[in-house]
Design a protein around this motif. Structure first.
Motif, mmCIF file in Angstrom:
data_model
loop_
_atom_site.group_PDB
_atom_site.id
_atom_site.type_symbol
_atom_site.label_atom_id
_atom_site.label_comp_id
_atom_site.label_asym_id
_atom_site.label_seq_id
_atom_site.Cartn_x
_atom_site.Cartn_y
_atom_site.Cartn_z
ATOM 1 N N HIS A 91 -37.219 -54.066 33.697
ATOM 2 C CA HIS A 91 -36.358 -53.446 32.673
ATOM 3 C C HIS A 91 -36.204 -51.947 32.941
ATOM 4 O O HIS A 91 -35.100 -51.403 32.878
ATOM 5 C CB HIS A 91 -36.941 -53.698 31.278
ATOM 6 C CG HIS A 91 -36.134 -53.090 30.187
ATOM 7 N ND1 HIS A 91 -34.895 -53.581 29.819
ATOM 8 C CD2 HIS A 91 -36.370 -52.013 29.397
ATOM 9 C CE1 HIS A 91 -34.410 -52.836 28.847
ATOM 10 N NE2 HIS A 91 -35.278 -51.878 28.575
ATOM 11 N N GLY A 92 -37.311 -51.281 33.276
ATOM 12 C CA GLY A 92 -37.259 -49.841 33.559
ATOM 13 C C GLY A 92 -36.409 -49.515 34.771
ATOM 14 O O GLY A 92 -35.583 -48.595 34.738
ATOM 15 N N GLY A 95 -32.745 -50.110 34.219
ATOM 16 C CA GLY A 95 -32.201 -49.031 33.399
ATOM 17 C C GLY A 95 -31.865 -47.792 34.211
ATOM 18 O O GLY A 95 -31.179 -46.895 33.731
ATOM 19 N N MET A 96 -32.365 -47.739 35.429
ATOM 20 C CA MET A 96 -32.120 -46.592 36.316
ATOM 21 C C MET A 96 -31.182 -46.949 37.461
ATOM 22 O O MET A 96 -31.195 -46.313 38.511
ATOM 23 C CB MET A 96 -33.447 -46.105 36.893
ATOM 24 C CG MET A 96 -34.392 -45.577 35.891
ATOM 25 S SD MET A 96 -35.851 -44.994 36.765
ATOM 26 C CE MET A 96 -36.930 -44.739 35.403
ATOM 27 N N ARG A 97 -30.348 -47.936 37.272
ATOM 28 C CA ARG A 97 -29.464 -48.392 38.357
ATOM 29 C C ARG A 97 -28.613 -47.268 38.939
ATOM 30 O O ARG A 97 -28.444 -47.173 40.154
ATOM 31 C CB ARG A 97 -28.545 -49.506 37.872
ATOM 32 C CG ARG A 97 -29.181 -50.845 37.915
ATOM 33 C CD ARG A 97 -28.135 -51.904 37.743
ATOM 34 N NE ARG A 97 -28.651 -52.901 36.816
ATOM 35 C CZ ARG A 97 -28.047 -54.011 36.531
ATOM 36 N NH1 ARG A 97 -26.876 -54.284 37.039
ATOM 37 N NH2 ARG A 97 -28.575 -54.880 35.703
#
Length: 186
Positions: A91-92, A95-97
């Motif tokens: 998830h983290g 979220g930084m794609r």
């Protein structure tokens, strides 16, 4: 062990003033020592270069320059590389794609984990990609990353993983080319 900690970066950035005295122009390649060190000579003596540290420095500067200019060459992978991570880490990272895309990585969810679809051109082996994703995860999701610019740590990790390793054989032409690339470093 990777070359680029904060102290080493500070030392290397001041290397320009030392370059003339410790890095003579006319060097003759002698060979490899234990397939880890490159030996060169000139009239003034012997220069021994750690091949991993030298290439790591070269790749660090090249890759950081590409990141800063927004021109990271990317290679799409023929087969995505699955990376098993805990759900919170997936998830983290997802979220930084956008941040990952800027440094050359394309990731997407895959079941309860994720897969890597594209990587910076510097990578040759999928095992390196998995290691880097785990290292990036540690760096990008740590509390310190929120306060600090993690670009340098991520770049150092990528340069380390993409560099020639100790015990990798280098031919004479590759050794001389590496020394010339190191000489061109800022």
């Amino acid at each position: 062990f990777c070359l680029f900690g904060p102290v080493m970066l500070a030392l290397l950035s001041s290397a320009d003033s030392l370059q003339a005295s410790w890095f003579p122009r006319a060097l003759r390649y002698l060979g490899q020592i234990e397939r880890s060190y490159l030996a060169f000579e000139n009239d003034g003596g012997l220069l021994v270069v750690d091949q991993h540290a030298a290439q790591e420095r070269v790749l660090f500067e090249k890759y950081l320059g590409q990141i800063l200019t927004g021109e990271v060459p990317v290679q799409e992978l023929l087969l995505p590389i699955p990376v098993e991570l805990p759900a919170s880490a997936v998830h983290g990272l997802l979220g930084m794609r956008k941040r990952l895309k800027k440094i050359g990585f394309t990731v997407e969810p895959c079941g309860k984990s994720m897969q890597v679809l594209a990587v910076p051109v510097v990578f040759q082996k999928s095992a390196d990609v998995k290691d880097v994703v785990h290292s990036l995860l540690d760096g990008l999701l740590s509390p310190a990353a929120a306060a600090a610019d993690a670009r340098y740590d991520a770049t150092a990790t990528i340069a380390c993983k993409a560099s020639v390793k100790a015990h990798d054989a280098l031919g004479p032409a590759e050794a001389v080319e590496l020394l010339e690339a190191l000489r061109r470093c800022a």
